[in-house]
Scaffold this motif. Sequence first.
Motif, PDB file in Angstrom:
ATOM      1  N   ARG A  39       3.795  -6.276   0.010  1.00  0.00           N
ATOM      2  CA  ARG A  39       3.216  -6.618   1.318  1.00  0.00           C
ATOM      3  C   ARG A  39       1.935  -5.827   1.544  1.00  0.00           C
ATOM      4  NH1 ARG A  39       6.517  -9.938   3.307  1.00  0.00           N
ATOM      5  NH2 ARG A  39       8.762  -9.796   3.100  1.00  0.00           N
ATOM      6  N   ILE A  40       0.988  -6.488   2.172  1.00  0.00           N
ATOM      7  CA  ILE A  40      -0.272  -5.856   2.554  1.00  0.00           C
ATOM      8  C   ILE A  40      -0.449  -6.054   4.052  1.00  0.00           C
ATOM      9  CG2 ILE A  40      -2.777  -5.867   2.297  1.00  0.00           C
ATOM     10  CD1 ILE A  40      -2.375  -6.946  -0.527  1.00  0.00           C
ATOM     11  N   GLU A  41      -0.724  -4.961   4.760  1.00  0.00           N
ATOM     12  CA  GLU A  41      -0.990  -5.017   6.196  1.00  0.00           C
ATOM     13  C   GLU A  41      -2.398  -4.512   6.443  1.00  0.00           C
ATOM     14  OE1 GLU A  41       2.154  -2.459   7.603  1.00  0.00           O
ATOM     15  OE2 GLU A  41       3.434  -4.171   8.041  1.00  0.00           O
ATOM     16  N   ALA A  42      -3.130  -5.203   7.317  1.00  0.00           N
ATOM     17  CA  ALA A  42      -4.502  -4.807   7.662  1.00  0.00           C
ATOM     18  C   ALA A  42      -4.500  -4.216   9.070  1.00  0.00           C
ATOM     19  CB  ALA A  42      -5.428  -6.017   7.595  1.00  0.00           C
ATOM     20  N   PHE A  43      -5.136  -3.060   9.201  1.00  0.00           N
ATOM     21  CA  PHE A  43      -5.215  -2.364  10.478  1.00  0.00           C
ATOM     22  C   PHE A  43      -6.671  -2.144  10.871  1.00  0.00           C
ATOM     23  CE2 PHE A  43      -1.176  -1.132   8.662  1.00  0.00           C
ATOM     24  CZ  PHE A  43      -0.313  -1.145   9.738  1.00  0.00           C
ATOM     25  N   VAL A  44      -6.949  -2.256  12.166  1.00  0.00           N
ATOM     26  CA  VAL A  44      -8.241  -1.858  12.718  1.00  0.00           C
ATOM     27  C   VAL A  44      -8.110  -0.408  13.188  1.00  0.00           C
ATOM     28  CG1 VAL A  44      -9.928  -2.280  14.543  1.00  0.00           C
ATOM     29  CG2 VAL A  44      -8.831  -4.209  13.394  1.00  0.00           C
ATOM     30  N   ASP A  45      -6.955  -0.111  13.762  1.00  0.00           N
ATOM     31  CA  ASP A  45      -6.614   1.236  14.213  1.00  0.00           C
ATOM     32  C   ASP A  45      -5.273   1.590  13.567  1.00  0.00           C
ATOM     33  OD1 ASP A  45      -5.819   3.545  15.503  1.00  0.00           O
ATOM     34  OD2 ASP A  45      -6.089   2.759  17.530  1.00  0.00           O
ATOM     35  N   PRO A  46      -5.237   2.645  12.750  1.00  0.00           N
ATOM     36  CA  PRO A  46      -3.994   2.961  12.047  1.00  0.00           C
ATOM     37  C   PRO A  46      -2.818   3.313  12.965  1.00  0.00           C
ATOM     38  CG  PRO A  46      -5.699   4.613  11.580  1.00  0.00           C
ATOM     39  CD  PRO A  46      -6.322   3.552  12.408  1.00  0.00           C
ATOM     40  N   LYS A  47      -3.114   3.623  14.230  1.00  0.00           N
ATOM     41  CA  LYS A  47      -2.046   3.957  15.170  1.00  0.00           C
ATOM     42  C   LYS A  47      -1.556   2.728  15.935  1.00  0.00           C
ATOM     43  CE  LYS A  47      -3.683   8.646  15.635  1.00  0.00           C
ATOM     44  NZ  LYS A  47      -4.423   9.590  16.429  1.00  0.00           N
ATOM     45  N   ALA A  48      -2.257   1.614  15.776  1.00  0.00           N
ATOM     46  CA  ALA A  48      -1.876   0.365  16.447  1.00  0.00           C
ATOM     47  C   ALA A  48      -1.111  -0.528  15.478  1.00  0.00           C
ATOM     48  CB  ALA A  48      -3.131  -0.346  16.966  1.00  0.00           C
ATOM     49  N   THR A  49      -0.684  -1.682  15.971  1.00  0.00           N
ATOM     50  CA  THR A  49       0.008  -2.626  15.096  1.00  0.00           C
ATOM     51  C   THR A  49      -0.998  -3.319  14.174  1.00  0.00           C
ATOM     52  OG1 THR A  49      -0.172  -4.382  16.739  1.00  0.00           O
ATOM     53  CG2 THR A  49       1.837  -3.044  16.795  1.00  0.00           C
ATOM     54  N   ALA A  50      -0.495  -3.870  13.077  1.00  0.00           N
ATOM     55  CA  ALA A  50      -1.353  -4.548  12.093  1.00  0.00           C
ATOM     56  C   ALA A  50      -2.000  -5.775  12.722  1.00  0.00           C
ATOM     57  CB  ALA A  50      -0.530  -4.947  10.884  1.00  0.00           C
ATOM     58  N   VAL A  51      -3.269  -6.042  12.362  1.00  0.00           N
ATOM     59  CA  VAL A  51      -3.970  -7.236  12.849  1.00  0.00           C
ATOM     60  C   VAL A  51      -3.751  -8.426  11.918  1.00  0.00           C
ATOM     61  CG1 VAL A  51      -5.728  -5.948  14.120  1.00  0.00           C
ATOM     62  CG2 VAL A  51      -6.135  -6.552  11.716  1.00  0.00           C
ATOM     63  N   GLY A  52      -3.204  -8.152  10.752  1.00  0.00           N
ATOM     64  CA  GLY A  52      -2.914  -9.224   9.803  1.00  0.00           C
ATOM     65  C   GLY A  52      -2.058  -8.700   8.675  1.00  0.00           C
ATOM     66  N   GLU A  53      -1.378  -9.597   8.029  1.00  0.00           N
ATOM     67  CA  GLU A  53      -0.558  -9.203   6.887  1.00  0.00           C
ATOM     68  C   GLU A  53      -0.374 -10.386   5.955  1.00  0.00           C
ATOM     69  OE1 GLU A  53       4.024  -9.453   7.897  1.00  0.00           O
ATOM     70  OE2 GLU A  53       2.989  -8.171   9.343  1.00  0.00           O
ATOM     71  N   THR A  54      -0.078 -10.067   4.719  1.00  0.00           N
ATOM     72  CA  THR A  54       0.213 -11.092   3.726  1.00  0.00           C
ATOM     73  C   THR A  54       1.140 -10.484   2.689  1.00  0.00           C
ATOM     74  OG1 THR A  54      -0.752 -12.798   2.313  1.00  0.00           O
ATOM     75  CG2 THR A  54      -1.747 -10.612   2.187  1.00  0.00           C
ATOM     76  N   SER A  55       1.637 -11.298   1.813  1.00  0.00           N
ATOM     77  CA  SER A  55       2.508 -10.801   0.755  1.00  0.00           C
ATOM     78  C   SER A  55       2.182 -11.535  -0.543  1.00  0.00           C
ATOM     79  CB  SER A  55       3.976 -11.013   1.128  1.00  0.00           C
ATOM     80  OG  SER A  55       4.255 -12.381   1.271  1.00  0.00           O
ATOM     81  N   PHE A  56       2.572 -10.923  -1.640  1.00  0.00           N
ATOM     82  CA  PHE A  56       2.422 -11.572  -2.943  1.00  0.00           C
ATOM     83  C   PHE A  56       3.592 -11.167  -3.816  1.00  0.00           C
ATOM     84  CE2 PHE A  56       0.136  -7.586  -3.205  1.00  0.00           C
ATOM     85  CZ  PHE A  56       0.449  -7.075  -4.444  1.00  0.00           C
ATOM     86  N   LEU A  57       3.881 -11.982  -4.803  1.00  0.00           N
ATOM     87  CA  LEU A  57       5.041 -11.794  -5.660  1.00  0.00           C
ATOM     88  C   LEU A  57       4.614 -11.301  -7.037  1.00  0.00           C
ATOM     89  CD1 LEU A  57       8.114 -12.202  -5.705  1.00  0.00           C
ATOM     90  CD2 LEU A  57       7.710 -14.527  -6.480  1.00  0.00           C
ATOM     91  N   VAL A  58       5.266 -10.264  -7.519  1.00  0.00           N
ATOM     92  CA  VAL A  58       5.044  -9.766  -8.877  1.00  0.00           C
ATOM     93  C   VAL A  58       6.293 -10.129  -9.684  1.00  0.00           C
ATOM     94  CG1 VAL A  58       4.729  -7.713 -10.320  1.00  0.00           C
ATOM     95  CG2 VAL A  58       3.558  -7.880  -8.111  1.00  0.00           C
ATOM     96  N   GLU A  59       6.086 -10.890 -10.766  1.00  0.00           N
ATOM     97  CA  GLU A  59       7.201 -11.332 -11.601  1.00  0.00           C
ATOM     98  C   GLU A  59       6.879 -11.097 -13.066  1.00  0.00           C
ATOM     99  OE1 GLU A  59       7.335 -15.492 -10.448  1.00  0.00           O
ATOM    100  OE2 GLU A  59       9.176 -15.100  -9.335  1.00  0.00           O
ATOM    101  N   ASP A  60       7.914 -11.112 -13.884  1.00  0.00           N
ATOM    102  CA  ASP A  60       7.704 -11.074 -15.326  1.00  0.00           C
ATOM    103  C   ASP A  60       7.135 -12.416 -15.750  1.00  0.00           C
ATOM    104  OD1 ASP A  60       8.726  -8.509 -15.893  1.00  0.00           O
ATOM    105  OD2 ASP A  60      10.767  -9.273 -15.743  1.00  0.00           O
ATOM    106  N   TYR A  61       6.170 -12.383 -16.659  1.00  0.00           N
ATOM    107  CA  TYR A  61       5.585 -13.629 -17.154  1.00  0.00           C
ATOM    108  C   TYR A  61       6.271 -14.003 -18.461  1.00  0.00           C
ATOM    109  CZ  TYR A  61       2.384 -16.872 -19.335  1.00  0.00           C
ATOM    110  OH  TYR A  61       1.852 -17.967 -19.958  1.00  0.00           O
TER     111      TYR A  61
END
Length: 123
Positions: A39-61
């Motif tokens: 998971r990746i969360e984007a913050f404008v202020d590290p003490k506030a809640t995230a302004v956006g987030e996304t996720s990605f999957l890591v798997e064996d190829y």
Amino acid sequence: MIKRPDGVEYKRVRTDDQGAGGRDYTLPLLSGAARGTWRIEAFVDPKATAVGETSFLVEDYVPERLDFTLKPAQEALRPGGTAVIDTTARYLYGAPGAGLDISGEVRIEAATSAGLKALAGYQ
């Protein structure tokens, strides 16, 4: 902030404005990186809640695997001739491949009669 699949913080990154408020970051992962949903969360202020987030999957190829049979239309090929080879392919693992085109390369070299006992004296 980047979090591993187990929820543990992996890395914090501060990125500079690249124009019009846009940000870009490439996350290098080691070959032994934990498998699962990161998971990746984007913050404008590290003490506030995230302004956006996304996720990605890591798997064996695991590459696709197939079995194929080649059957030439003629027994012998004359120099400069065209070979017609019927190909039957069967996927052993991977996405279905019905109706897909296949291509390949063939390299033909002279063989000595030592390897062709039925054709002694030829190459």
